[in-house]
Design an enzyme around this catalytic site. Structure first.
Site, PDB file in Angstrom:
ATOM      1  N   HIS A  18       0.901  -1.162   0.180  1.00  0.00           N
ATOM      2  CA  HIS A  18       0.065   0.072  -0.015  1.00  0.00           C
ATOM      3  C   HIS A  18       0.726   1.124   0.120  1.00  0.00           C
ATOM      4  O   HIS A  18       2.165   0.931  -0.251  1.00  0.00           O
ATOM      5  CB  HIS A  18      -1.090  -0.088   1.301  1.00  0.00           C
ATOM      6  CG  HIS A  18      -0.533  -0.135   2.645  1.00  0.00           C
ATOM      7  ND1 HIS A  18       0.303   0.774   3.151  1.00  0.00           N
ATOM      8  CD2 HIS A  18      -0.545  -1.137   3.488  1.00  0.00           C
ATOM      9  CE1 HIS A  18       0.698   0.475   4.276  1.00  0.00           C
ATOM     10  NE2 HIS A  18       0.244  -0.608   4.629  1.00  0.00           N
ATOM     11  N   HIS A  21       3.959   1.408   2.302  1.00  0.00           N
ATOM     12  CA  HIS A  21       5.147   0.399   1.831  1.00  0.00           C
ATOM     13  C   HIS A  21       5.741   1.287   0.742  1.00  0.00           C
ATOM     14  O   HIS A  21       7.064   1.307   0.573  1.00  0.00           O
ATOM     15  CB  HIS A  21       4.566  -0.691   1.426  1.00  0.00           C
ATOM     16  CG  HIS A  21       4.038  -1.735   2.376  1.00  0.00           C
ATOM     17  ND1 HIS A  21       2.712  -2.143   2.156  1.00  0.00           N
ATOM     18  CD2 HIS A  21       4.331  -1.898   3.694  1.00  0.00           C
ATOM     19  CE1 HIS A  21       2.169  -2.892   3.102  1.00  0.00           C
ATOM     20  NE2 HIS A  21       3.073  -2.708   4.103  1.00  0.00           N
ATOM     21  N   CYS A 126       1.924  -9.264  20.491  1.00  0.00           N
ATOM     22  CA  CYS A 126       0.971  -8.567  19.590  1.00  0.00           C
ATOM     23  C   CYS A 126       1.665  -9.573  18.209  1.00  0.00           C
ATOM     24  O   CYS A 126       2.848  -9.381  17.854  1.00  0.00           O
ATOM     25  CB  CYS A 126       1.190  -7.230  19.166  1.00  0.00           C
ATOM     26  SG  CYS A 126       0.604  -6.746  17.755  1.00  0.00           S
ATOM     27  N   CYS A 129       2.859  -7.117  15.291  1.00  0.00           N
ATOM     28  CA  CYS A 129       4.278  -6.521  15.753  1.00  0.00           C
ATOM     29  C   CYS A 129       5.268  -7.656  15.470  1.00  0.00           C
ATOM     30  O   CYS A 129       6.213  -7.436  15.506  1.00  0.00           O
ATOM     31  CB  CYS A 129       4.072  -5.729  16.896  1.00  0.00           C
ATOM     32  SG  CYS A 129       3.327  -4.190  16.884  1.00  0.00           S
ATOM     33  N   CYS A 143      -2.682  -3.308  21.464  1.00  0.00           N
ATOM     34  CA  CYS A 143      -1.500  -2.755  21.103  1.00  0.00           C
ATOM     35  C   CYS A 143      -1.140  -1.426  20.610  1.00  0.00           C
ATOM     36  O   CYS A 143      -2.074  -0.947  19.702  1.00  0.00           O
ATOM     37  CB  CYS A 143      -1.077  -3.795  19.886  1.00  0.00           C
ATOM     38  SG  CYS A 143       0.157  -2.989  18.601  1.00  0.00           S
ATOM     39  N   HIS A 146      -1.079  -1.396  16.554  1.00  0.00           N
ATOM     40  CA  HIS A 146      -2.196  -1.965  15.627  1.00  0.00           C
ATOM     41  C   HIS A 146      -3.629  -2.020  16.305  1.00  0.00           C
ATOM     42  O   HIS A 146      -4.779  -2.016  15.684  1.00  0.00           O
ATOM     43  CB  HIS A 146      -1.796  -3.258  15.196  1.00  0.00           C
ATOM     44  CG  HIS A 146      -0.631  -3.506  14.489  1.00  0.00           C
ATOM     45  ND1 HIS A 146       0.470  -3.635  14.975  1.00  0.00           N
ATOM     46  CD2 HIS A 146      -0.689  -3.662  13.081  1.00  0.00           C
ATOM     47  CE1 HIS A 146       1.293  -3.827  13.967  1.00  0.00           C
ATOM     48  NE2 HIS A 146       0.660  -3.816  12.881  1.00  0.00           N
ATOM     49  N   LYS A 303      -3.707   5.530  10.954  1.00  0.00           N
ATOM     50  CA  LYS A 303      -2.511   4.764  10.363  1.00  0.00           C
ATOM     51  C   LYS A 303      -3.210   3.781   9.150  1.00  0.00           C
ATOM     52  O   LYS A 303      -4.114   3.110   9.877  1.00  0.00           O
ATOM     53  CB  LYS A 303      -1.663   3.849  11.595  1.00  0.00           C
ATOM     54  CG  LYS A 303      -0.520   3.453  10.583  1.00  0.00           C
ATOM     55  CD  LYS A 303       0.342   2.296  11.324  1.00  0.00           C
ATOM     56  CE  LYS A 303       1.568   1.748  10.596  1.00  0.00           C
ATOM     57  NZ  LYS A 303       1.619   0.461  10.583  1.00  0.00           N
ATOM     58  N   LYS A 306      -3.538  -2.868   7.031  1.00  0.00           N
ATOM     59  CA  LYS A 306      -4.515  -4.003   6.638  1.00  0.00           C
ATOM     60  C   LYS A 306      -5.368  -4.042   7.922  1.00  0.00           C
ATOM     61  O   LYS A 306      -6.471  -4.264   7.667  1.00  0.00           O
ATOM     62  CB  LYS A 306      -3.537  -5.016   6.544  1.00  0.00           C
ATOM     63  CG  LYS A 306      -4.240  -6.179   6.053  1.00  0.00           C
ATOM     64  CD  LYS A 306      -3.566  -7.343   5.589  1.00  0.00           C
ATOM     65  CE  LYS A 306      -3.763  -8.554   6.363  1.00  0.00           C
ATOM     66  NZ  LYS A 306      -3.571  -9.748   5.589  1.00  0.00           N
TER      67      LYS A 306
HETATM   68  N1  MSP Z   1       8.999  -6.903   8.169  1.00  0.00           N
HETATM   69  C1  MSP Z   1       8.988  -5.621   9.000  1.00  0.00           C
HETATM   70  C2  MSP Z   1      10.191  -5.099   8.612  1.00  0.00           C
HETATM   71  C3  MSP Z   1      11.396  -5.947   8.998  1.00  0.00           C
HETATM   72  S1  MSP Z   1      12.858  -4.863   8.653  1.00  0.00           S
HETATM   73  C4  MSP Z   1      14.158  -5.732   9.072  1.00  0.00           C
HETATM   74  C5  MSP Z   1       7.755  -5.018   8.895  1.00  0.00           C
HETATM   75  N2  MSP Z   1       7.105  -5.099   7.681  1.00  0.00           N
HETATM   76  S2  MSP Z   1       5.702  -4.222   7.045  1.00  0.00           S
HETATM   77  O1  MSP Z   1       5.350  -4.720   5.828  1.00  0.00           O
HETATM   78  O2  MSP Z   1       4.692  -4.279   8.168  1.00  0.00           O
HETATM   79  O3  MSP Z   1       6.443  -2.776   7.133  1.00  0.00           O
HETATM   80  C6  MSP Z   1       7.286  -2.388   6.439  1.00  0.00           C
HETATM   81  C7  MSP Z   1       7.535  -0.938   6.317  1.00  0.00           C
HETATM   82  O4  MSP Z   1       6.153  -0.228   5.955  1.00  0.00           O
HETATM   83  C8  MSP Z   1       7.730  -0.232   7.662  1.00  0.00           C
HETATM   84  O5  MSP Z   1       8.690   0.882   7.625  1.00  0.00           O
HETATM   85  C9  MSP Z   1       6.601   0.558   8.249  1.00  0.00           C
HETATM   86  O6  MSP Z   1       6.720   1.476   8.888  1.00  0.00           O
HETATM   87  C10 MSP Z   1       5.850   1.007   6.689  1.00  0.00           C
HETATM   88  N3  MSP Z   1       4.647   1.212   6.677  1.00  0.00           N
HETATM   89  C11 MSP Z   1       3.394   0.213   7.094  1.00  0.00           C
HETATM   90  N4  MSP Z   1       2.459   1.001   7.029  1.00  0.00           N
HETATM   91  C12 MSP Z   1       2.835   2.447   6.959  1.00  0.00           C
HETATM   92  C13 MSP Z   1       1.921   3.581   6.864  1.00  0.00           C
HETATM   93  N5  MSP Z   1       0.767   3.505   6.879  1.00  0.00           N
HETATM   94  N6  MSP Z   1       2.631   4.632   6.708  1.00  0.00           N
HETATM   95  C14 MSP Z   1       3.913   4.898   6.418  1.00  0.00           C
HETATM   96  N7  MSP Z   1       4.801   3.533   6.464  1.00  0.00           N
HETATM   97  C15 MSP Z   1       4.017   2.655   7.046  1.00  0.00           C
HETATM   98  O7  MSP Z   1       7.561  -4.074   9.701  1.00  0.00           O
END
Ligand code: MSP
Length: 667
Positions: A18, A21, A126, A129, A143, A146, A303, A306
């Site tokens: 999304h 990411h 959680c 997380c 959490c 989340h 935030k 999902k």
């Molecule tokens: N798998 C772990 C990261 C491991 S790194 C050694 C993880 N994955 S994640 O897919 O949940 O998130 C990846 C990145 O996307 C994180 O930096 C997270 O902050 C970012 N984002 C997920 N949702 C977000 C928003 N709504 N806004 C900005 N970034 C966010 O965490």
């Protein structure tokens, strides 16, 4: 030569990409491009985090193996990055053997420091997380990231003596590395400091309740805690723990002018700024130079995630407006480090203001005027001292400062200000009036030169942020260079070639109609998905296109076809044996094309762009099962595939690797 290693977090394979990411990846890509532009050797890593409880759960629900979930889902990320031109050098998956080797070596080193022990453990966990939370850190029992209710888990785990590293971590935060703070921005550094100051507890780094992970060396029945596993990707991808560790030595071992930067969202800062350096300290390994943390993209002030179900998917926006529009908006809208709200209105308004009106209109106007005045060429006069040059020099300084301090908004503003200065310059010099009064004087040529040269610098400044648009502007200015070849020298005033052909003036970013876009059903309902309805890790089927007003490089909003529809088309590689222009037609070319054993006559509208001699011997793709049609009296048996270039509509034949035999099916 300085070297710069930049990483994104590796993304969990239980979610589809999304905007959140995409943001981290786009920021990393922009930085990587900026550093290459500045002359650094760059390595840019991204990848997927594939172990852990969440993936195991999805697999159980679907009745498949976790590996199947991971194998199906990891390419959703890698393909997205590829399709939008992200310039990562590597894509690591934590299920790869090279990664496992790195994790095992790191654990071996931590163990030999005496930092591992076995103990019973229970607490609030959680799953999203993948972390335990002490009661005091929960908000109303849920959490803090989340908002979901954690589970009480009890296990015997391998523990890491994190508590030993408090002092050294605080010293790291105090001193930074090579004159830069270890955590950026400062507010986040303070947050991390105060967390460590409160005292660190040892961390459980194995799991027995799940099987989907790397077996913990020396502890049968335990798998490696997913964060210890995942964080190691930053060095396993460089060859740590493997036979060939040249990249590791090159990008991770400290040396003069070497930087390794982790870009992360604020929710995963603690893992990167506390646990990761502590693991590395324990293993006596070098630390990264900096952990740079951005805020969250919010939707309706929450935030985007999902679990909340308020996710903005990039597919529609990219398809409708082009990837550059999205890159530009993400970097312009978010003050780096803070949260930002994503709104369709703001997106479309910015697109119109900055891209359609700003870059698009200014370039079209300036190129059109010069094109008309100088018979389709750039002016043949230079001008060293003028106000556009001064504005450009100010813009370059502000832009550089913005990039160096991760203030991408400032870099975007610098480009905007330069455009405004160019616009104002054109308006005040009135070249369209002067040509009528004074004719084509050298003074007037200099006015045009200044406007176009200013726009060249705009294109160069825009190149790390919106590489596609940057290349398109350069092409309009008669500069035929890939953006990847640009460097700091191209920011010096005077780079516009004199008297070279300009591209025919054509719109760059057609204006979008906000009302029409917002009222198109897919704009809101399909871009923002309610993910709670679709929790599975099914592969991303891009959402159908919204129905907007004219869009750059965007397909019209038409219903999608199914794979069966596509399969009805017989696409084949063909080799051109002979070609001749069709008499009395400007466009048509008659070709004899060998498709496997068969030779066919195919007539295609490509004669404006190709000469017969360019075609003979060339491999191309044809639609082989198209019903025959007569074109200028010649029966054509098939159709050659070509891209239709934006603006001019000129055909550009699809390239086929010459090694592919003719007749090969394309699917
Ligand atoms: N798998 C772990 C990261 C491991 S790194 C050694 C993880 N994955 S994640 O897919 O949940 O998130 C990846 C990145 O996307 C994180 O930096 C997270 O902050 C970012 N984002 C997920 N949702 C977000 C928003 N709504 N806004 C900005 N970034 C966010 O965490």
């Amino acid at each position: 030569m300085a070297s710069f290693y930049v990483t994104t977090p590796i993304y969990y394979v239980n979610d589809r990409p999304h905007i959140g990411h995409l943001y981290t990846t786009v920021v990393a890509d922009t930085l990587a491009r900026y550093r290459r532009f500045s002359g650094d050797r760059v390595r840019f890593l991204t990848g997927t985090d594939e172990h852990g409880q969440n993936i195991e759960k999805v697999a159980r629900r679907e009745g498949v193996s976790p590996r199947e979930v991971a194998d199906r889902h990891a390419p959703v990320f890698s393909r997205l990055w590829e399709s939008i031109g992200v310039t990562n050098d590597d894509f690591i998956r934590t299920t790869e053997p090279r990664h496992r080797a790195g994790v095992e070596e790191l654990i071996r080193r931590i163990a030999s420091s005496g930092d591992l022990y076995l103990a019973g453990h229970e607490g609030w966990y959680c799953a999203s997380c993948e972390a335990y939370y002490p009661e005091k850190d929960l908000s109303d029992g849920t959490c803090p990231v989340h908002g979901s209710k954690p589970e009480w888990q009890r296990e015997e785990n391998v523990f890491f003596r994190l508590s030993r590293y408090g002092e050294r971590l605080l010293e790291l935060y105090e001193k930074g590395i090579d004159g830069r703070p270890f955590v950026y921005p400062e507010s986040r550094l303070n947050e991390v400091k105060s967390f460590v100051e409160q005292g660190l507890k040892d961390l459980s780094v194995s799991r027995t309740a799940i099987q989907w992970g790397i077996p913990f060396p020396g502890y049968p029945g335990h798998v490696v805690y997913v964060w210890l596993d995942a964080l190691t990707n930053y060095i396993s991808a460089l060859g740590f723990g493997q036979a060939d560790s040249a990249l590791y030595q090159d990008y991770w071992e400290p040396a003069e002018g070497r930087r390794a930067v982790h870009l992360v969202g604020k929710d995963i800062l603690r893992f990167h700024a506390v646990y990761w350096p502590a693991f590395l300290m324990s293993a006596s390994l070098p630390l990264p130079s900096q952990v740079v943390s951005h805020g969250w993209w919010l939707k309706d002030q929450k935030k985007m995630s999902k679990s909340t179900g308020n996710v903005v998917r990039p597919a529609d926006l990219i398809e409708t407006f082009g990837v550059d529009a999205l890159r530009w908006h993400l970097l312009a809208e978010m003050a780096f480090g803070q949260d930002a709200n994503f709104s369709d209105e703001a997106f479309v308004n910015r697109y119109n203001a900055d891209l359609a009106n700003g870059i698009g209109n200014t370039v079209s106007r300036a190129v059109r005027m010069a094109y008309d005045a100088f018979s389709g060429k750039t002016p043949d006069e230079r001008c060293e001292d003028n106000e556009v040059r001064r504005a450009a020099e100010e813009a370059v300084a502000a832009w550089t400062e913005g990039f160096e301090s991760y203030r991408f908004q400032d870099a975007v503003d610098a480009i905007r200000r330069l455009l405004t200065a160019i616009d104002g310059y054109i308006a005040s010099r009135e070249p369209w009036k002067r040509i009528k009064v004074e004719g084509l004087t050298p003074a007037l040529a200099r006015v045009h030169h200044n406007a176009l040269e200013g726009l060249r610098i705009v294109a160069v400044l825009a190149s790390p942020i919106v590489p596609g648009a940057s290349g398109a502007v350069l092409a309009r200015l008669g500069i035929d260079r890939p953006v990847s070849s640009l460097s700091r020298q191209d920011l010096a005033w005077g780079g516009l070639p004199l008297g070279v052909p300009l591209a025919k003036p054509a719109a760059l970013f057609p204006r979008a109609d906000l009302k029409a876009y917002l009222s198109a059903p897919s704009a809101k309902e399909k871009t923002v998905e309610n993910e709670t309805k679709n929790e599975s890790a099914a592969p991303a089927t891009p959402a159908p296109a919204a129905a907007p007003t004219p869009a750059p490089a965007a397909a019209p909003a038409e219903p999608r076809i199914t794979i069966d529809d596509f399969a009805r088309m017989d696409l084949r590689v063909g080799e051109v044996l002979a070609a001749e222009k069709v008499e009395k037609s400007k466009k048509l070319m008659k070709m004899s094309i060998k498709v496997g054993e068969e030779v066919r006559t195919v007539v295609g509208g490509i004669a404006t762009a190709y000469k017969p001699e360019d075609l003979v011997g060339r491999k191309l793709v044809i639609v082989a099962n198209l019903a025959p049609a007569k074109l200028m009296g010649i029966e054509s048996n098939g159709m050659v595939l070509a891209a239709s270039l934006p603006g001019t509509g000129e055909p550009s034949l699809l390239a086929v690797d010459p090694a592919v035999p003719s007749g090969t099916r394309v699917k």
